[in-house]
Design an enzyme around this catalytic site. Structure first.
Site, PDB file in Angstrom:
ATOM      1  N   CYS A 399       0.142  -7.980   3.982  1.00 32.23           N
ATOM      2  CA  CYS A 399      -1.084  -8.532   4.553  1.00 32.23           C
ATOM      3  C   CYS A 399      -2.198  -8.540   3.504  1.00 32.23           C
ATOM      4  O   CYS A 399      -2.168  -9.372   2.602  1.00 32.23           O
ATOM      5  CB  CYS A 399      -1.447  -7.774   5.818  1.00 32.23           C
ATOM      6  SG  CYS A 399      -2.425  -8.767   6.931  1.00 32.23           S
ATOM      7  N   HIS A 525       3.209  -7.943   9.001  1.00 33.99           N
ATOM      8  CA  HIS A 525       3.415  -6.496   8.803  1.00 33.99           C
ATOM      9  C   HIS A 525       4.851  -6.132   9.165  1.00 33.99           C
ATOM     10  O   HIS A 525       5.129  -5.791  10.324  1.00 33.99           O
ATOM     11  CB  HIS A 525       2.474  -5.699   9.705  1.00 33.99           C
ATOM     12  CG  HIS A 525       1.047  -5.775   9.314  1.00 33.99           C
ATOM     13  ND1 HIS A 525       0.451  -4.839   8.494  1.00 33.99           N
ATOM     14  CD2 HIS A 525       0.095  -6.667   9.614  1.00 33.99           C
ATOM     15  CE1 HIS A 525      -0.825  -5.157   8.326  1.00 33.99           C
ATOM     16  NE2 HIS A 525      -1.078  -6.260   8.986  1.00 33.99           N
ATOM     17  N   GLU A 527       6.485  -3.561   8.674  1.00 31.63           N
ATOM     18  CA  GLU A 527       6.693  -2.141   9.028  1.00 31.63           C
ATOM     19  C   GLU A 527       6.706  -1.903  10.539  1.00 31.63           C
ATOM     20  O   GLU A 527       7.218  -0.890  10.996  1.00 31.63           O
ATOM     21  CB  GLU A 527       5.632  -1.249   8.372  1.00 31.63           C
ATOM     22  CG  GLU A 527       4.199  -1.460   8.806  1.00 31.63           C
ATOM     23  CD  GLU A 527       3.468  -2.545   8.026  1.00 31.63           C
ATOM     24  OE1 GLU A 527       4.160  -3.325   7.317  1.00 31.63           O
ATOM     25  OE2 GLU A 527       2.236  -2.632   8.135  1.00 31.63           O
TER      26      GLU A 527
HETATM   27  N1  GLN Z   1      -8.457  -8.073   6.035  1.00 27.56           N
HETATM   28  C1  GLN Z   1      -7.419  -9.019   5.879  1.00 27.56           C
HETATM   29  C2  GLN Z   1      -7.438 -10.091   6.960  1.00 27.56           C
HETATM   30  O1  GLN Z   1      -8.066  -9.938   7.967  1.00 27.56           O
HETATM   31  C3  GLN Z   1      -6.074  -8.338   5.896  1.00 27.56           C
HETATM   32  C4  GLN Z   1      -5.734  -7.762   7.218  1.00 27.56           C
HETATM   33  C5  GLN Z   1      -4.609  -6.786   7.140  1.00 27.56           C
HETATM   34  O2  GLN Z   1      -4.221  -6.369   6.056  1.00 27.56           O
HETATM   35  N2  GLN Z   1      -4.092  -6.391   8.272  1.00 27.56           N
HETATM   36  O3  GLN Z   1      -6.830 -11.110   6.773  1.00 27.56           O
END
Ligand code: GLN
Length: 600
Positions: A399, A525, A527
């Site tokens: 992310c 994500h 995970e």
């Molecule tokens: N802050 C970034 C976004 O909103 C990444 C979010 C995250 O890593 N969950 O896109």
């Protein structure tokens, strides 16, 4: 429906969640359909607005629910897919009751904690317990309910009262109350102390719930004397006192409970009809526990994040690394690095921290930049990505970790010195831009959340191979910003390939850098879907690349005696096998069979 209520005493954070998940896992191993509900007595509607500093990671479900990290334990142990309603908070219950009040549903009545809140809790539990969590659309048969906090907390009172009433509605054979308590062993005498457990059981009884089992967390095994004492003072038989002493890993907890006859105890108490022997699944867990303890290789992964002081802030990320490690019999050491310690500013203010952070980064075999929010530490993460790219160190960006790798590449390869994310600052090269529909000005529940498909654009993708060569993967998301789709061509021309896109082709989901052993970024994500017996592909890739085994793993057709997930275990016994295990009353006998006894 059979209900198992798991409450906690003395202090929180003694592993109630792991114990409750282990109980569920044992019943699932006997062929039952098990679901779970986690109750968090705080006022927040959900965990979405929590600071990972205070509460640990926010766990995300397929349906986009942002929930307590304990739901991750249940999903991993039970291999199920939970829904946002499987997490109850006081906020959700009050919101529901107040909405009904406004609609006029209680017209003429005074709306009160008892009976309206307590009724709403019971109705919620009954409704959610029935929702399938296995993807087979079949109703669960057992529901494990974990009551967060400890008995006696003011916030938890309406829940305890609700279950006091609930137990009578459900009858003895459908409701089992388990109290998880602590038996401390102060250093001075080395003796195990029963007083805190006595006090918390008294408190629970005073509130109208008698525990059917007391599970004692302790440093070492409970001595017989202590068991007797607890039995005497807590008004239970010694067999109802179960010991859960510290063990080498959480994978040993279900085995520890099974050893103490937890399966027949629950079967008798709840009059359960098992469909299979748990042996095959239990032996896989034993194998898992042994893999964890007996790893033959070691690897160090630098976790460059922001909330590195609280272990729970990156709990799923850590689990994903450990699961990947167990798959290749490797002990994963996670070296947490505070991203801003890597920044030049720290060199000025605290040079020791700065150099230590850089040393840790340089010594690691692989680098992981996990998800995160806001600009703090951003430059440190970009430096970590630069180090990985230039020195050909395996890197996984999750992310925000993908976004920083893209920013770094733009600055140092494409030469766009002011490249940055819109989340940090507006520049002429915003390579990461906001997704306007997810920036509504409201923080709660407005991100791009939950399960969404990623389509592979090419078969020349290391992640596609690691996933087993599918055309698409479904993973969970939680973000507001994305790779700027108008700039993708510039990146691809220079070797940064976006090999996976969203269904509409608009969103860049997977990045792979060419001519690098493993520099991968994912906008989702992975995970959140890791399983002890089925590690997440991007994490497995990172660990394999970090021990220099990625190429040989791929060339062997991605085989490394992988252990299958529950669903792959041929679990149903033949009718003859089952018949041989049934006692005269038709119950499944576990302890009577010498073979089973030995295996348990
Ligand atoms: N802050 C970034 C976004 O909103 C990444 C979010 C995250 O890593 N969950 O896109």
């Amino acid at each position: 429906m059979k209900y198992i209520l798991v409450s906690g005493g003395v202090i929180s954070g003694i592993g109630k969640g792991v114990i409750a998940s282990s109980l569920g896992m044992l019943l699932k191993a006997c062929g039952l359909r098990v679901t779970s509900i986690k109750i968090d007595p705080y006022l927040n509607i959900d965990a979405g607005t929590f600071s990972p500093y205070e509460h640990g990671e926010v766990f995300v479900l397929d349906d986009g629910g942002e929930v307590d990290l304990d739901l991750g334990n249940y999903e991993r142990f039970l291999d199920v897919t939970l829904h946002r309603d499987n997490n109850i908070t006081t906020g959700k219950i009050y919101q529901h009751v107040i909405q009904k009040e406004r609609k006029g549903d209680y017209l003429g009545k005074t709306v009160q904690v008892v009976p309206h809140i307590t009724d709403a809790i019971q109705e919620w539990v009954e409704r959610v317990a029935k929702v399938s969590v296995d993807g087979d659309h079949k109703e669960p048969e057992v529901c494990i309910i974990e009551l967060g906090g400890t008995v006696g907390d003011i916030e938890g009172m309406p829940f305890v009262e609700a279950f006091r009433q609930f137990q009578f509605k459900k009858k003895k054979e459908n409701f089992c109350s388990i109290h998880v308590s602590l038996v401390p062993q102060p250093k001075a005498t080395g003796e195990q102390k029963t007083k805190p457990t006595q006090a918390s059981v008294r408190e629970l009884r005073g509130l109208g719930i008698a525990p059917d089992l007391i599970l004692c967390r302790s440093q070492t095994r409970l001595s017989d004397g202590i068991r007797e004492k607890l039995s005497m003072f807590c008004h239970v038989s010694p067999e109802q006192v179960i010991c859960v002493h510290d063990c080498t890993s959480v994978y040993r907890v279900p085995l520890l409970l099974a050893e103490q006859s937890m399966i027949p105890i629950l079967r008798d108490q709840l009059k359960l009809q098992f469909r299979q022997r748990p042996n095959k699944i239990l032996s896989r867990w034993r194998d898992l526990a042994e893999r964890y303890d007996g790893a033959t290789k070691e690897v160090t992964i630098a976790l460059v994040g922001k909330y590195t002081k609280l272990e729970d802030s990156y709990i799923s990320v850590m689990k994903a690394l450990y699961h990947a490690g167990m798959h290749c019999r490797t002990r994963v050491h996670i070296k947490r690095i505070e991203a801003d310690d890597l920044e030049p500013e720290t060199q000025r203010t605290d040079p020791v921290r700065y150099y230590e952070a850089h040393q840790a980064l340089c010594c690691a075999d692989g680098i992981l930049v996990p998800g995160g929010f806001g600009p703090r530490g951003g430059e440190g993460k970009i430096l970590a990505a630069k180090w990985a790219r230039e020195n050909k160190k395996p890197y996984l960006g999750v992310c925000l970790g993908l976004q920083v790798a893209v920013i770094e590449f733009a600055r140092n390869v494409l030469g766009w010195k002011d490249a940055n994310s819109e989340e940090n600052e507006k520049t002429s090269h915003n390579v990461i831009v906001e997704m306007p529909e997810h920036n509504t000005g409201h923080m709660g529940g407005t991100m791009r959340l939950g399960q969404r498909p990623t389509l592979f654009k090419t078969d020349k993708s290391v992640l596609r191979t690691l996933y087993g060569n599918p055309t698409k993967v479904e993973e969970r998301h939680r973000h507001r910003y994305e790779v700027n789709p108008t700039m993708v061509e510039d990146f691809e021309k220079h070797g940064m390939k976006f090999v996976g896109h969203s269904e509409d082709g608009e969103r860049m989901e997977i990045m792979e850098l060419q001519d690098h052993p493993y520099m991968v970024g994912v906008q989702y994500h992975p995970e959140y879907l890791t399983r002890p017996m089925k590690p997440s592909a991007p994490y497995l890739g990172l660990v394999l690349a970090s021990i220099n085994r990625l190429q040989s793993y791929i060339s062997k057709g991605c085989r490394m005696s992988p252990r299958s997930s529950f669903s792959d275990v041929e679990s149903s016994d033949t009718e003859e096998e089952m018949a041989a295990l049934l006692d005269s009353s038709g119950n499944l006998s576990l302890t009577d069979s010498p073979q089973v006894k030995q295996e348990l």
